[in-house]
Motif scaffolding. Sequence first.
Motif, short mmCIF file in Angstrom:
data_model
loop_
_atom_site.label_atom_id
_atom_site.label_comp_id
_atom_site.label_asym_id
_atom_site.label_seq_id
_atom_site.Cartn_x
_atom_site.Cartn_y
_atom_site.Cartn_z
N GLU A 104 -0.91 18.92 8.01
CA GLU A 104 -1.23 18.37 6.69
C GLU A 104 -2.74 18.17 6.51
O GLU A 104 -3.33 18.59 5.51
CB GLU A 104 -0.50 17.04 6.51
CG GLU A 104 -0.72 16.39 5.15
CD GLU A 104 -0.07 15.01 5.06
OE1 GLU A 104 0.86 14.73 5.86
OE2 GLU A 104 -0.48 14.21 4.21
N LYS A 114 -5.10 20.13 3.89
CA LYS A 114 -5.90 19.41 2.90
C LYS A 114 -7.36 19.83 2.99
O LYS A 114 -8.04 19.98 1.96
CB LYS A 114 -5.77 17.89 3.09
CG LYS A 114 -4.45 17.35 2.52
CD LYS A 114 -4.30 15.86 2.74
CE LYS A 114 -3.06 15.35 2.02
NZ LYS A 114 -2.65 14.03 2.50
N LYS A 153 -1.55 19.59 -5.36
CA LYS A 153 -1.23 18.28 -4.78
C LYS A 153 -0.52 18.49 -3.44
O LYS A 153 0.48 19.22 -3.39
CB LYS A 153 -0.34 17.52 -5.78
CG LYS A 153 0.20 16.21 -5.28
CD LYS A 153 -0.79 15.06 -5.45
CE LYS A 153 -0.28 13.82 -4.74
NZ LYS A 153 -1.25 13.17 -3.90
N ILE A 154 -1.03 17.91 -2.38
CA ILE A 154 -0.44 18.13 -1.06
C ILE A 154 0.26 16.88 -0.55
O ILE A 154 -0.35 15.82 -0.43
CB ILE A 154 -1.52 18.60 -0.07
CG1 ILE A 154 -2.07 19.96 -0.54
CG2 ILE A 154 -0.95 18.73 1.34
CD1 ILE A 154 -3.38 20.35 0.08
#
Lengths: 632, 201
Positions: A308, A312, A323-324
């Motif tokens: 993640e 990002k 949008k992560i």
Amino acid sequence: MKELTISSDAPGQRLFVLGNEAIARGAIEAGVQVAAAYPGTPSSEITETLAAVAKELDMYVEWSTNEKVAFEVALAASICGVRALASMKHVGVNVAHDPLMTASYIGAKGGLVLLSADDPWAWSSQNEQDNRYIAEQGYIPVLEPSSVQEAKDMMADAFKLSEQFRQLFMLRSVTRIGHARSDITLGEISRERRKGQFIKDRTRLVYTPREARINKPLMLERFEKIKKAVNTLPYNQLKLADGAKLGIIACGLSYSYTLEAVKWLEIEDRVSILKIGTPHPLPEELVIKLLKSVKEVLVAEELDPFVELHVKAIAGEHNIPVKIHGKDLLPRIGELSARKVTEAVARLTKTKTPVDFASIDKLEQETAPLLPWRPPALCPGCPHRASHYAIRVASRRVARDLGKEVEAIYPGDIGCYALGYNPPQEASDTIICMGGSFGIANGLARVVDAPIVAHLGDSTFFHSGIPPLVNAVYNKANITMMILDNSATAMTGFQPHPGTGYTAMGDETVLLKPEDIARACGVKFVEVVDPFNLKEAAETIEKAIRFEGPAVVVSRRLCAIIDQRERKKRKEETIPYRVDQDKCNRKCNACIELLGCPAIIKEGTKTVIDSSLCTGCGICAQVCPYKAIVPE
Amino acid sequence: MVKEFNILITGVGGQGVILMSELLGRAAVTDKLRVRGSEILGMAVRGGSVTSAIRIGEEVYGPLIPTGKCNTLVGMEPSEALRNIACLSKSSLVIINTAVTTPFTVFIGESNYPSPEEILEKLGKASGRIVQLDAAKTAQDAGSRLAINIVMLGALFGTGQLPIKIDTIKETIRERFPAKLAPVNIRAFDLGYETCRQAVK
Ligand SMILES: Cc1ncc(C[n+]2csc(CCOP(=O)(O)OP(=O)(O)O)c2C)c(N)n1
Ligand code: SF4
Ligand code: SF4
């Protein structure tokens, strides 16, 4: 037809195996020649599998004294051009950390693979550390399988990749890979056997500051090449769905949960999925492609937000307005599941979950208070139970002399004896890491006045118990160090170690005795006791505690499971004990409350011994105040 | 073609949960089925709770049975069946060995064991159907106290729902045990099979 086994050279055939057997098979297919390891759940079966076929396949397999040594053995083989594997559980990698960080500077000549078996939810571990961070720190590329089949394939490929890019690779397994079962399709076995060749090359192999500065840029170059190459590895796969608003980036095993989740939600054709088999380095081109094609992304990975954070960073660097999501919707703790991924995806796609999870949860919560607590317990006849009892009796006697408030402290360690931390033994006040009992005892001695009685097992002693023992001698720590010697690494599956007299491949070897080592290290009080003689054991431990300075007591008795196996082989009968109901004072319960042997059970108010479980160790007879327990 | 058939086997360390799942998996592969599964061993071998999942079919990916998706729950010990209630749905079938293994925490007053009524009430709420049998006694009738897991395996096949052929599983049992022990285990399997078949009729 010859039966199909893990060493059959039968490409295309299918075999039902444990994940760790599949991983071993991958190494066999790659023609691994040296495999070194220290046991640890969930990794041990890899080395056991390899050891069992080592002679047949002309491999060298060893149980090393600890993970650092195991890794160094593999590293040396790689330096000499031979394919080598070091396997360990996640916390084992901490022990190997030192050589690991410089190994990546050296690179690999013979394919070099580190297997790290991580344990989300800490099923059989002291923590749930995420070893992708360790890999990142050392510029070690990581392969992370999504299934047992892929674990085998990746292991076989890892050796080739390691040689192709001249870099050490990590295969990161998890409990649900290593201890999963699956059918796998076998590949071809490489029969290539190389002769190790040590070529003197000080610039590459002698690390003074100069070489560190020379080799780091070379390592960075190698890493850059790997970063490019991972975009086309088959383990990373991008499947774009037409017009999809949501993309899922699924790392390792989470990919399998993701496939089930989108199927369950019946939205397979509405989400794009990027399967990640190399979390480090990420296939950046594929990530960018996905990020640019959707509005929202969910990163599905177990434990920490490793992928993640990198995703990002990539989105930020390339200014991609997407949008992560990740750990805002999925837990950092424990394992993922089809359900957890389904719920997260359902939220993002505003779909209804296929099952009413809330009502299942409610029923589960109502059920929880009904369930009996069933902690794992020491086996019937386990020598550790007797040692714990003797330690407590002895320590209490000494503590009482020192004053009412004084209570002995029991630094404990990791091994079967850790199970004695549960009632009734409550034998450990600290359990932190292997060898930690002796280390913590050293520190406690500086700050408290109570008797300090630390204990660890024989395998743990050889693994990491000797340096803190030497420390106690050197710095004059007034502590008692117990070595519970059951002639096995029992907790992880009875593997041999330097105190057992034989090796992983079944060869006889010298048998080292902890008491000899303690004496050689300068300990002045060294005694050996039989824990099944509770009275003598307690008296000796009491003397050790009263001894001024470091003292060692070796409590020696074979693990009850091995003892039972050997007795069976020798056709020797076990004489169980029984409770004489005429003598038993029904209310006392001393045997149960002091020992907690699973063979002693209550039938109404009657205390009885299950003769099929009892090993005849006789310690209950020694603690019964009414002499009601007798051999059958 | 089987899409998804999920079996969860639960019990106590030493009851042979893992052996049972191994036999199932091998038999499934012989019958050319896809199999996935996983188990929790670790510390649990020392008398703690043990669970093992076996999943068969073309649409099975993960090693775990998703919440509420278990087809058959095999409880080798009643409270251990109850512990896994979250895997059940109204279409699940539960097979329980009624023989209790009391954890010693109950003897020292640290916990309580639920009554058979409580267990059945909760499992009844969660599942579609419950079959009970005394596998310990059945195993003894077959000639081996240790064959509880094989009795339960027979019972599992007695439901008539498994995608594996009976002949295949029996052959797998014969291969797995030494010639001397095979007949006893086949007998245990048959007794378990019959008991369950009568019950689900
Ligand atoms: C660094 C590290 N390596 C491996 C393990 C896994 N492990 C847990 S207990 C144990 C062995 C304990 O053996 P021993 O000390 O002889 O005790 P026994 O289980 O035989 O009583 C091992 C290897 C671990 N927890 N940490
Ligand atoms: S396996 Fe051996 S050491 Fe471990 S609890 Fe059982 S008897 Fe004790
Ligand atoms: S003699 Fe007593 S303590 Fe030892 S195994 Fe038998 S019942 Fe347990």
